[in-house]
Design a protein around this motif. Structure first.
Motif: not given
Length: 292
Positions: A138-146
């Motif tokens: 479901p991850i769509q952006s680098l910021a969501e890798l936190k």
């Protein structure tokens, strides 16, 4: 009795003359020059040999003609980046193909290391690295890798570590913001681990990503970033004539099959300044690691 003796003497003289004529007409044997080409395992060793051997065979032919020596090139595949760096810095490898970060690290160990040429990617000195996630993630952006897990390549890898970590830092993520991370050593190992859901994301070169997808690995690109193409370098003790012959041979390579195996379109003139951006990303790495 004298007649047979005369015949034998004449036969001996003819044989001696023929031997001398053969010696004159036979070209002198070429002196042999053995070179060692160093490379580390970014992929499986068998894939590395398949990638480089066609081009090295072509280089042998060009160098033999140019240097008028029988040139043979042996591939030395090291299991680690560190071993390959040490080999070229200390002269155990005559020339090598490194990633930008490994070249910079080798240059730190031996300032006299020189660039022979750098690879051309459709006439450019750059190519893509990618950060991937599972195809169903479901991850769509680098910021969501936190607070997610991340697979890096080798600790000395330009794409697998330095540029990927710099990109994460630019998006507000330090290593302490990841729930876990590890260095898996090879680009294919990173892609396979993400495809198997052992990590939420990972960094690898675009070429390996495409090969894995073609084989059915369920991964997709989350983000991409530019890297400088790889330099072919030589140690400080190589003779000027061999260095010039290597440079001439690489810059003139037009063998389609050999270049296709390498995944490049040829070679370009290069200099240390081409890698300034990589050198800076390595200096910035302390901030990602939380050491500033």
């Amino acid at each position: 009795m004298k007649f047979p003796i005369i015949i034998l003497i004449l036969l001996a003289l003819v044989s001696c003359k023929q031997t001398k004529e053969n010696e004159v007409s036979s070209p002198p044997a070429l002196k042999e020059l053995r070179l060692t080409f160093g490379v580390y395992t970014t992929d499986k060793p068998t894939d590395v040999v398949a990638q480089f051997r066609p081009l090295l065979n072509r280089l042998e032919q060009k160098l033999t003609a140019d240097l008028e020596q029988d040139v043979k090139i042996k591939i030395d595949i090291t299991a680690s980046y560190q071993a390959a760096i040490k080999n070229i810095a200390e002269g155990r490898a005559d020339f090598a193909r490194f990633g930008p970060a490994s070249y910079i690290l080798a240059k730190q160990q031996n300032e006299e290391i020189q660039i022979i040429a750098i690879e051309s990617n459709k006439g450019k000195k750059t190519f893509q690295g990618v950060i991937v996630v599972h195809q169903d993630s479901p991850i769509q952006s680098l910021a969501e890798l936190k607070n997610k897990s991340f697979a890096f390549g080798n600790e000395k890898s330009t794409i697998g570590r330095y540029l990927a970590q710099e990109l994460l830092l630019e998006n507000g993520i330090k290593c302490s913001d990841l729930i876990s991370y590890d260095y898996l050593g090879r680009h294919d190992a990173v892609g396979s681990a993400v495809g198997a859901r052992r990590f939420d994301a990972g960094a690898l070169k675009e070429g390996t990503f495409k090969k894995l997808v073609a084989k059915g690995t369920p991964i997709r690109v989350l983000s991409s970033f530019k890297n400088v193409t790889k330099p072919w370098i030589t140690h400080s003790e190589i003779s000027p004539s061999v260095l010039e012959a290597l440079r001439k041979a690489l810059l003139s390579i037009e063998d389609g099959e050999a270049l296709e195996a390498l995944g490049k379109q040829g070679f370009l003139k290069g200099s240390d300044s081409d890698y300034s951006i990589i050198r800076q990303s390595m200096l910035n790495n302390a901030a990602f690691m939380g050491k500033e």
